[in-house]
Design an enzyme around this catalytic site. Sequence first.
Site, PDB file in Angstrom:
ATOM      1  N   ASP A 109       2.798  -3.596  -3.627  1.00 55.21           N
ATOM      2  CA  ASP A 109       3.657  -2.933  -2.643  1.00 55.21           C
ATOM      3  C   ASP A 109       3.154  -1.504  -2.432  1.00 55.21           C
ATOM      4  O   ASP A 109       2.609  -0.885  -3.344  1.00 55.21           O
ATOM      5  CB  ASP A 109       5.117  -2.911  -3.119  1.00 55.21           C
ATOM      6  CG  ASP A 109       6.107  -2.819  -1.964  1.00 55.21           C
ATOM      7  OD1 ASP A 109       6.799  -3.826  -1.693  1.00 55.21           O
ATOM      8  OD2 ASP A 109       6.184  -1.742  -1.328  1.00 55.21           O
TER       9      ASP A 109
ATOM     10  N   ASN B 265       3.092 -11.279   2.675  1.00 53.74           N
ATOM     11  CA  ASN B 265       4.466 -11.041   3.125  1.00 53.74           C
ATOM     12  C   ASN B 265       4.679  -9.661   3.741  1.00 53.74           C
ATOM     13  O   ASN B 265       5.484  -9.513   4.658  1.00 53.74           O
ATOM     14  CB  ASN B 265       5.412 -11.223   1.927  1.00 53.74           C
ATOM     15  CG  ASN B 265       6.786 -10.626   2.182  1.00 53.74           C
ATOM     16  OD1 ASN B 265       7.614 -11.193   2.903  1.00 53.74           O
ATOM     17  ND2 ASN B 265       7.032  -9.456   1.593  1.00 53.74           N
TER      18      ASN B 265
ATOM     19  N   THR C 234      17.751  -8.113   4.929  1.00 48.11           N
ATOM     20  CA  THR C 234      16.830  -7.288   4.135  1.00 48.11           C
ATOM     21  C   THR C 234      16.898  -5.840   4.643  1.00 48.11           C
ATOM     22  O   THR C 234      17.387  -5.585   5.754  1.00 48.11           O
ATOM     23  CB  THR C 234      15.359  -7.740   4.297  1.00 48.11           C
ATOM     24  OG1 THR C 234      14.908  -7.384   5.613  1.00 48.11           O
ATOM     25  CG2 THR C 234      15.175  -9.225   4.075  1.00 48.11           C
TER      26      THR C 234
ATOM     27  N   LYS D  29       3.141 -11.529  15.223  1.00 45.97           N
ATOM     28  CA  LYS D  29       3.595 -12.689  14.444  1.00 45.97           C
ATOM     29  C   LYS D  29       3.064 -13.997  15.040  1.00 45.97           C
ATOM     30  O   LYS D  29       2.803 -14.950  14.303  1.00 45.97           O
ATOM     31  CB  LYS D  29       5.119 -12.687  14.329  1.00 45.97           C
ATOM     32  CG  LYS D  29       5.645 -11.551  13.446  1.00 45.97           C
ATOM     33  CD  LYS D  29       5.097 -11.625  12.010  1.00 45.97           C
ATOM     34  CE  LYS D  29       5.740 -10.615  11.076  1.00 45.97           C
ATOM     35  NZ  LYS D  29       5.255 -10.709   9.686  1.00 45.97           N
TER      36      LYS D  29
ATOM     37  N   VAL E  80      -1.372  -2.359   2.478  1.00 42.58           N
ATOM     38  CA  VAL E  80      -2.149  -3.465   3.050  1.00 42.58           C
ATOM     39  C   VAL E  80      -3.029  -3.020   4.218  1.00 42.58           C
ATOM     40  O   VAL E  80      -3.859  -3.793   4.701  1.00 42.58           O
ATOM     41  CB  VAL E  80      -1.256  -4.668   3.467  1.00 42.58           C
ATOM     42  CG1 VAL E  80      -0.576  -5.289   2.268  1.00 42.58           C
ATOM     43  CG2 VAL E  80      -0.264  -4.282   4.550  1.00 42.58           C
TER      44      VAL E  80
ATOM     45  N   TYR F  91       5.438  -6.777  18.002  1.00 35.43           N
ATOM     46  CA  TYR F  91       5.836  -7.669  16.895  1.00 35.43           C
ATOM     47  C   TYR F  91       5.677  -9.125  17.315  1.00 35.43           C
ATOM     48  O   TYR F  91       5.178  -9.956  16.548  1.00 35.43           O
ATOM     49  CB  TYR F  91       7.275  -7.347  16.508  1.00 35.43           C
ATOM     50  CG  TYR F  91       7.748  -8.006  15.232  1.00 35.43           C
ATOM     51  CD1 TYR F  91       7.248  -7.613  13.996  1.00 35.43           C
ATOM     52  CD2 TYR F  91       8.732  -8.999  15.255  1.00 35.43           C
ATOM     53  CE1 TYR F  91       7.710  -8.193  12.813  1.00 35.43           C
ATOM     54  CE2 TYR F  91       9.205  -9.580  14.080  1.00 35.43           C
ATOM     55  CZ  TYR F  91       8.688  -9.174  12.865  1.00 35.43           C
ATOM     56  OH  TYR F  91       9.149  -9.760  11.704  1.00 35.43           O
TER      57      TYR F  91
HETATM   58  N1  LIG Z   1      14.213  -9.509   7.629  1.00 34.14           N
HETATM   59  C1  LIG Z   1      14.065 -10.322   8.669  1.00 34.14           C
HETATM   60  O1  LIG Z   1      15.021 -10.599   9.426  1.00 34.14           O
HETATM   61  C2  LIG Z   1      12.707 -10.936   8.925  1.00 34.14           C
HETATM   62  C3  LIG Z   1      12.639 -11.978   9.851  1.00 34.14           C
HETATM   63  C4  LIG Z   1      11.421 -12.571  10.103  1.00 34.14           C
HETATM   64  C5  LIG Z   1      10.293 -12.148   9.438  1.00 34.14           C
HETATM   65  N2  LIG Z   1      10.357 -11.132   8.543  1.00 34.14           N
HETATM   66  C6  LIG Z   1       9.122 -10.735   7.870  1.00 34.14           C
HETATM   67  O2  LIG Z   1       9.296 -10.811   6.473  1.00 34.14           O
HETATM   68  C7  LIG Z   1       8.386  -9.919   5.846  1.00 34.14           C
HETATM   69  C8  LIG Z   1       9.130  -9.094   4.816  1.00 34.14           C
HETATM   70  O3  LIG Z   1      10.106  -8.326   5.497  1.00 34.14           O
HETATM   71  P1  LIG Z   1      11.483  -7.899   4.841  1.00 34.14           P
HETATM   72  O4  LIG Z   1      12.518  -8.120   5.849  1.00 34.14           O
HETATM   73  O5  LIG Z   1      11.633  -8.501   3.497  1.00 34.14           O
HETATM   74  O6  LIG Z   1      11.225  -6.323   4.751  1.00 34.14           O
HETATM   75  P2  LIG Z   1      11.554  -5.230   3.636  1.00 34.14           P
HETATM   76  O7  LIG Z   1      11.427  -3.919   4.316  1.00 34.14           O
HETATM   77  O8  LIG Z   1      12.799  -5.562   2.903  1.00 34.14           O
HETATM   78  O9  LIG Z   1      10.354  -5.406   2.592  1.00 34.14           O
HETATM   79  C9  LIG Z   1       9.030  -5.164   2.969  1.00 34.14           C
HETATM   80  C10 LIG Z   1       8.271  -4.685   1.744  1.00 34.14           C
HETATM   81  O10 LIG Z   1       6.910  -4.506   2.150  1.00 34.14           O
HETATM   82  C11 LIG Z   1       6.472  -3.236   1.706  1.00 34.14           C
HETATM   83  N3  LIG Z   1       5.485  -2.736   2.643  1.00 34.14           N
HETATM   84  C12 LIG Z   1       5.718  -2.263   3.900  1.00 34.14           C
HETATM   85  N4  LIG Z   1       4.573  -1.842   4.443  1.00 34.14           N
HETATM   86  C13 LIG Z   1       3.602  -2.067   3.512  1.00 34.14           C
HETATM   87  C14 LIG Z   1       2.209  -1.817   3.483  1.00 34.14           C
HETATM   88  N5  LIG Z   1       1.596  -1.257   4.518  1.00 34.14           N
HETATM   89  N6  LIG Z   1       1.518  -2.165   2.383  1.00 34.14           N
HETATM   90  C15 LIG Z   1       2.152  -2.737   1.319  1.00 34.14           C
HETATM   91  N7  LIG Z   1       3.466  -2.964   1.290  1.00 34.14           N
HETATM   92  C16 LIG Z   1       4.188  -2.641   2.373  1.00 34.14           C
HETATM   93  C17 LIG Z   1       7.708  -2.357   1.668  1.00 34.14           C
HETATM   94  O11 LIG Z   1       7.555  -1.260   0.772  1.00 34.14           O
HETATM   95  C18 LIG Z   1       8.769  -3.343   1.217  1.00 34.14           C
HETATM   96  O12 LIG Z   1       8.887  -3.389  -0.189  1.00 34.14           O
HETATM   97  C19 LIG Z   1       7.740  -9.106   6.963  1.00 34.14           C
HETATM   98  O13 LIG Z   1       6.454  -9.627   7.241  1.00 34.14           O
HETATM   99  C20 LIG Z   1       8.676  -9.307   8.139  1.00 34.14           C
HETATM  100  O14 LIG Z   1       8.026  -9.172   9.370  1.00 34.14           O
HETATM  101  C21 LIG Z   1      11.554 -10.523   8.265  1.00 34.14           C
END
Ligand SMILES: NC(=O)c1ccc[n+]([C@@H]2O[C@H](COP(=O)([O-])OP(=O)(O)OC[C@H]3O[C@@H](n4cnc5c(N)ncnc54)[C@H](O)[C@@H]3O)[C@@H](O)[C@H]2O)c1
Length: 271
Positions: free
Chosen positions: A36, A88, A186, A156, A62, A152
């Site tokens: 992370d 992720n 989240t 995706k 990342v 986005y």
């Molecule tokens: N929450 C939703 O509704 C939702 C829906 C569809 C898809 N997603 C996808 O799920 C994935 C996780 O999202 P989430 O909702 O759990 O978000 P979140 O913000 O709760 O967690 C994301 C994590 O990734 C880390 N992060 C962010 N940028 C980073 C980087 N450049 N390098 C390394 N780590 C990094 C953050 O520190 C955090 O711990 C994402 O790819 C998001 O697009 C989320």
Amino acid sequence: MRFKDKVAIVTGGGSGIGEAVVRRLHSEGAVVVIADIRLDAAKRVADDLASPERIATREVNVLDNPGLEGLIEATVGQFGRLDLLVNNAGMGSFGKVTQIDLAHWREVMAVDVESVFWASRTAIPHLEKTSGSIVNVASASGLAADYGFAAYNAAKAAVINLTRAMAIDHAPLVRVNAVSPGLTRTPLAVGLFDNPAIMAAYGGILPMGRAAETSEIAAAVAFLGSSDASYVNGHNLVIDGGMTAHTGQPNFTKILGDASHLDQAESAFRG
Ligand SMILES: NC(=O)c1ccc[n+]([C@@H]2O[C@H](COP(=O)([O-])OP(=O)(O)OC[C@H]3O[C@@H](n4cnc5c(N)ncnc54)[C@H](O)[C@@H]3O)[C@@H](O)[C@H]2O)c1
């Protein structure tokens, strides 16, 4: 214990969906490396888990390609193998193409797509040795368009088709799949959950009547990464409670009534 003696990396494992994936894989016996950009977040998750010998944390952005390479090489160096990469980490984006600038577009593409390319490229030679797999966290927003989500949506959608491309190119040794969550509770989505108008609008389009919990996404990631999915390759598992099963047409049952009003409903269709 589907992941006993298996080694997994979860990017963005310090929060939200990634954290739930870490917890699920760890509970099923895996060694998990939590990667992370926020080391404190990764450590918070790690400190909350039993069996510390099966957990490692690493600060990785990342966006940093050498950093991703270091993550994967250090994992194989420390634990001897790699069985599962969960791409992720991702970022959201708001704005029409006329509202966002090139720097923002490039950042979204880099965080959401290029990182998947580079981490996978680095991991695949190791995954080939273990008949391992990759699970990419895409989104329901990669299946169609949302108002104001241009970058986005594009990112995706690219993750979903990159998943398919890698799946056919690297089979049979490495399976590659994706999950596409809908609205999930989240920190990333907090701006949606905190907005009453947005949540009221969701009320009309979520057949399950609620958002997903992160554990529900993690269960699907664990399935795809496990031997239970040994013949699942190139699949995008949509986990949106049926949101995208809807064509987008009006809710006829709400407007025309239910079975007690069948005559009226049928005449509406006959015109
Ligand atoms: N929450 C939703 O509704 C939702 C829906 C569809 C898809 N997603 C996808 O799920 C994935 C996780 O999202 P989430 O909702 O759990 O978000 P979140 O913000 O709760 O967690 C994301 C994590 O990734 C880390 N992060 C962010 N940028 C980073 C980087 N450049 N390098 C390394 N780590 C990094 C953050 O520190 C955090 O711990 C994402 O790819 C998001 O697009 C989320």
